[in-house]
Design a protein around this motif. Structure first.
Motif, mmCIF file in Angstrom:
data_model
loop_
_atom_site.group_PDB
_atom_site.id
_atom_site.type_symbol
_atom_site.label_atom_id
_atom_site.label_comp_id
_atom_site.label_asym_id
_atom_site.label_seq_id
_atom_site.Cartn_x
_atom_site.Cartn_y
_atom_site.Cartn_z
ATOM 1 N N LEU A 1 0.855 -1.177 0.000
ATOM 2 C CA LEU A 1 0.000 0.000 0.000
ATOM 3 C C LEU A 1 0.891 1.227 0.000
ATOM 4 C CD1 LEU A 1 -2.802 1.373 0.423
ATOM 5 C CD2 LEU A 1 -2.317 1.237 2.868
ATOM 6 N N ASP A 2 0.807 2.048 -1.028
ATOM 7 C CA ASP A 2 1.526 3.319 -1.096
ATOM 8 C C ASP A 2 0.548 4.414 -0.709
ATOM 9 O OD1 ASP A 2 3.927 2.172 -2.107
ATOM 10 O OD2 ASP A 2 3.015 2.089 -4.091
ATOM 11 N N GLY A 3 0.918 5.239 0.270
ATOM 12 C CA GLY A 3 -0.008 6.265 0.724
ATOM 13 C C GLY A 3 0.676 7.564 1.075
ATOM 14 N N THR A 4 -0.141 8.567 1.321
ATOM 15 C CA THR A 4 0.315 9.882 1.769
ATOM 16 C C THR A 4 -0.486 10.231 3.017
ATOM 17 O OG1 THR A 4 0.727 10.526 -0.517
ATOM 18 C CG2 THR A 4 0.642 12.286 1.112
ATOM 19 N N TYR A 5 0.213 10.587 4.065
ATOM 20 C CA TYR A 5 -0.403 10.918 5.357
ATOM 21 C C TYR A 5 -0.796 12.392 5.316
ATOM 22 C CZ TYR A 5 -0.677 11.076 10.533
ATOM 23 O OH TYR A 5 -1.071 11.214 11.830
ATOM 24 N N PRO B 1 2.159 14.446 13.716
ATOM 25 C CA PRO B 1 1.532 15.428 12.824
ATOM 26 C C PRO B 1 1.671 15.021 11.358
ATOM 27 C CG PRO B 1 2.992 16.505 14.403
ATOM 28 C CD PRO B 1 3.214 15.030 14.535
ATOM 29 N N ALA B 2 0.588 15.175 10.613
ATOM 30 C CA ALA B 2 0.605 14.878 9.179
ATOM 31 C C ALA B 2 1.166 16.076 8.423
ATOM 32 C CB ALA B 2 -0.798 14.564 8.691
ATOM 33 N N LYS B 3 2.146 15.792 7.550
ATOM 34 C CA LYS B 3 2.763 16.844 6.737
ATOM 35 C C LYS B 3 2.957 16.359 5.309
ATOM 36 C CE LYS B 3 5.600 17.430 10.654
ATOM 37 N NZ LYS B 3 6.953 17.364 11.122
ATOM 38 N N GLY B 4 2.085 15.465 4.873
ATOM 39 C CA GLY B 4 2.214 14.946 3.516
ATOM 40 C C GLY B 4 3.267 13.859 3.376
ATOM 41 N N GLN B 5 3.635 13.197 4.490
ATOM 42 C CA GLN B 5 4.634 12.132 4.438
ATOM 43 C C GLN B 5 4.129 10.974 3.579
ATOM 44 O OE1 GLN B 5 3.249 13.541 7.189
ATOM 45 N NE2 GLN B 5 4.451 13.110 9.033
ATOM 46 N N ARG B 6 5.006 10.441 2.753
ATOM 47 C CA ARG B 6 4.668 9.278 1.935
ATOM 48 C C ARG B 6 5.142 8.022 2.658
ATOM 49 N NH1 ARG B 6 2.476 10.021 -2.506
ATOM 50 N NH2 ARG B 6 3.246 8.167 -3.548
ATOM 51 N N GLN C 1 7.864 5.455 9.399
ATOM 52 C CA GLN C 1 7.899 6.115 8.106
ATOM 53 C C GLN C 1 7.318 7.538 8.139
ATOM 54 O OE1 GLN C 1 6.926 3.738 4.551
ATOM 55 N NE2 GLN C 1 6.665 2.018 5.976
ATOM 56 N N VAL C 2 6.395 7.826 9.051
ATOM 57 C CA VAL C 2 5.763 9.149 9.057
ATOM 58 C C VAL C 2 6.337 10.103 10.109
ATOM 59 C CG1 VAL C 2 3.629 8.277 8.065
ATOM 60 C CG2 VAL C 2 3.822 8.503 10.560
#
Length: 75
Positions: free
Chosen positions: A24-28, A37-42, A73-74
């Motif tokens: 699963l490839d995603g963006t947080y 905190p979400a900052k667009g981490q892949r 990862q995030v």
């Protein structure tokens, strides 16, 4: 890899469990509760999907992944 729509036809009269693994490839994009905190981490996760089948119909799908790996990862 086997996906739900590739499960071959057979006698599904009894309870069955099937599974699949996929990446699963995603963006947080949105912070949830006390998570980082979400900052667009892949991220890329290996996910296990488990299908419960009863009387020829999928009755439940459960997805499982490694939360520690996702957090690493995030962060």
């Amino acid at each position: 890899q086997k996906t739900a729509y590739e499960i071959p036809k057979r006698d599904w009269s009894s309870d069955v469990c099937s599974s699949d693994l996929f990446n699963l490839d995603g963006t947080y994009v949105a912070t949830d509760g006390s998570l980082p905190p979400a900052k667009g981490q892949r991220y890329t996760l290996l996910v296990g999907a488990f299908f419960e089948v009863k009387n020829g119909r999928i009755t439940r799908i459960s997805n499982h992944y490694n939360m520690k790996d996702w957090l690493r990862q995030v962060q």
